[in-house]
Design a protein around this motif. Structure first.
Motif, short mmCIF file in Angstrom:
data_model
loop_
_atom_site.label_atom_id
_atom_site.label_comp_id
_atom_site.label_asym_id
_atom_site.label_seq_id
_atom_site.Cartn_x
_atom_site.Cartn_y
_atom_site.Cartn_z
N HIS A 19 0.84 -1.21 0.00
CA HIS A 19 0.00 0.00 0.00
C HIS A 19 0.87 1.26 0.00
O HIS A 19 0.57 2.23 -0.68
CB HIS A 19 -0.93 -0.01 1.22
N HIS A 59 -0.51 -6.01 -6.74
CA HIS A 59 -0.99 -5.96 -5.35
C HIS A 59 -2.35 -6.65 -5.19
O HIS A 59 -2.57 -7.39 -4.23
CB HIS A 59 -1.06 -4.51 -4.88
N GLU A 63 -3.26 -9.80 -2.74
CA GLU A 63 -4.33 -9.78 -1.73
C GLU A 63 -5.35 -10.89 -1.99
O GLU A 63 -5.80 -11.56 -1.06
CB GLU A 63 -5.07 -8.43 -1.79
N HIS A 119 -10.71 2.41 -0.40
CA HIS A 119 -10.65 0.95 -0.51
C HIS A 119 -9.87 0.36 0.68
O HIS A 119 -10.30 -0.63 1.26
CB HIS A 119 -10.04 0.53 -1.84
N ASP A 124 -10.29 -3.21 2.46
CA ASP A 124 -9.12 -3.97 2.93
C ASP A 124 -9.20 -4.18 4.45
O ASP A 124 -8.87 -5.25 4.95
CB ASP A 124 -7.81 -3.25 2.58
FE LIG Z 1 -5.05 -3.34 -0.86
#
Ligand SMILES: [Fe+2]
Ligand SMILES: [Fe+2]
Length: 137
Positions: A19, A59, A63, A119, A124
């Motif tokens: 992030h 990313h 995730e 987000h 998240d």
């Molecule tokens: Fe993320």
């Protein structure tokens, strides 16, 4: 524009680092767009935008793998948000950036910053406790 704060931490080290990298690329984009001179920065903007997209896809996959492997119940809903973001970035008309560089690029970077912040803070954050309880930090 993109400022990391502790409240962004999902308490999973690898994800926090990713992030932070998204924030770093976002800031690069913002810096290039903010320069108000007569130099055409189209090539640079498109290049950093591509980097942002590539890193976001990397990313998101990371995730999604983490969520799927651990049987996270919100997986599908979460993935849909990732897909929508990539689609939005993919739909950018690069010709628009060229013609109306400052305005279009600034709108875009504001959209990206808002999307990423929201987000992380909402979607998240929802897997934070779930993954921590699985022993993932
Ligand atoms: Fe993320
Ligand atoms: Fe996510």
């Amino acid at each position: 524009m993109f400022k990391w704060r502790d409240e962004f931490s999902v308490n999973v080290e690898s994800v926090d680092l990713q992030h932070k990298e998204l924030f770093r690329i976002g800031n690069m984009l913002y810096d290039v767009i903010s320069i108000k001179d007569d130099v055409d920065s189209y090539d640079e903007i498109v290049m950093i935008l591509q980097e942002m997209k590539d890193y976001a896809v990397y990313h998101f996959h990371y995730e999604e793998k983490l969520m799927k492997e651990n049987g996270y119940p919100g997986f599908e809903k979460h993935k849909k948000q990732h897909d929508a973001f990539v689609e939005k970035i993919n739909s950018i008309d690069e010709g628009d950036i060229d013609r109306k560089q400052q305005k279009v690029s600034m709108d875009l970077v504001i959209f990206i910053a808002n999307w990423i912040e929201n987000h992380i803070l909402k979607t998240d954050m929802e897997y934070r406790d779930f993954l921590n309880e699985k022993g993932i930090y």
